[in-house]
Design a protein around this motif. Structure first.
Motif: not given
Length: 165
Positions: A102, A104-106, A108-110, A113-114
């Motif tokens: 991952q 990206e921080d889950p 902080e993501t809508n 997750v990339e």
């Protein structure tokens, strides 16, 4: 590609119908079709379908079924905190491994997750301290012509290098 590299056929042929997370998994498998992709989902590196069967067999893991709106799929998960021991088993079985983390921080993501492949590990190129044997781990090369040759070796665990003409 083999039975454990590339995207699982049952997912690949339906890629556009899959959930966004499984689409990402198929995409990472397509991008690294010469490696077994370990795909981070929370606290586990997951594999699906036939790939999961091979990982479960080698690593002695229990298979699970993942069910979503698009179907039910076999899955196997390797705990991230204890991944080195399982990766070592996969390497010993001769597999090339692509770690899709991952990125990206889950929190902080809508949405989804990339994930991206952050590391490729092959049986001949292990440099991770957790995967190296306690003994020295050497990589060597020999070059030469008709009248002379040279040998170079490096201990990848310490960086020690030796050259002999």
């Amino acid at each position: 590609m083999s039975a454990v590299t590339g995207p699982p056929p049952e997912l690949d042929e339906r890629r556009d119908e899959l959930t966004p997370m499984l689409q990402q998994y198929v995409d990472r498998c397509r991008e690294h079709d010469d490696a077994l992709v370990l795909f981070r989902v929370g606290d586990f590196y997951k594999t699906f379908c036939g790939i999961a069967e091979e990982v479960a067999r080698i690593c002695e893991l229990t298979m699970i079924e993942r069910e979503d709106s698009t179907g039910t799929y076999d899955a196997a998960g390797i705990p991230v905190d204890n991944a080195a021991e399982y990766i070592e088993r996969l390497l010993e079985a001769g597999h090339r491994i692509a770690i899709a983390d991952q990125v990206e921080d889950p929190s902080e993501t809508n949405g989804i997750v990339e994930r991206a492949v952050t590391q490729i590990i092959t049986p001949g190129t292990v440099v991770d301290d957790e995967l190296l044997s306690p003994d020295s781990t050497y990589v060597a090369s020999v070059v030469g012509g008709e009248e002379a040759f040279a040998v170079a070796s490096v201990d990848v665990s310490t960086g020690e290098c030796r050259v002999a003409p």
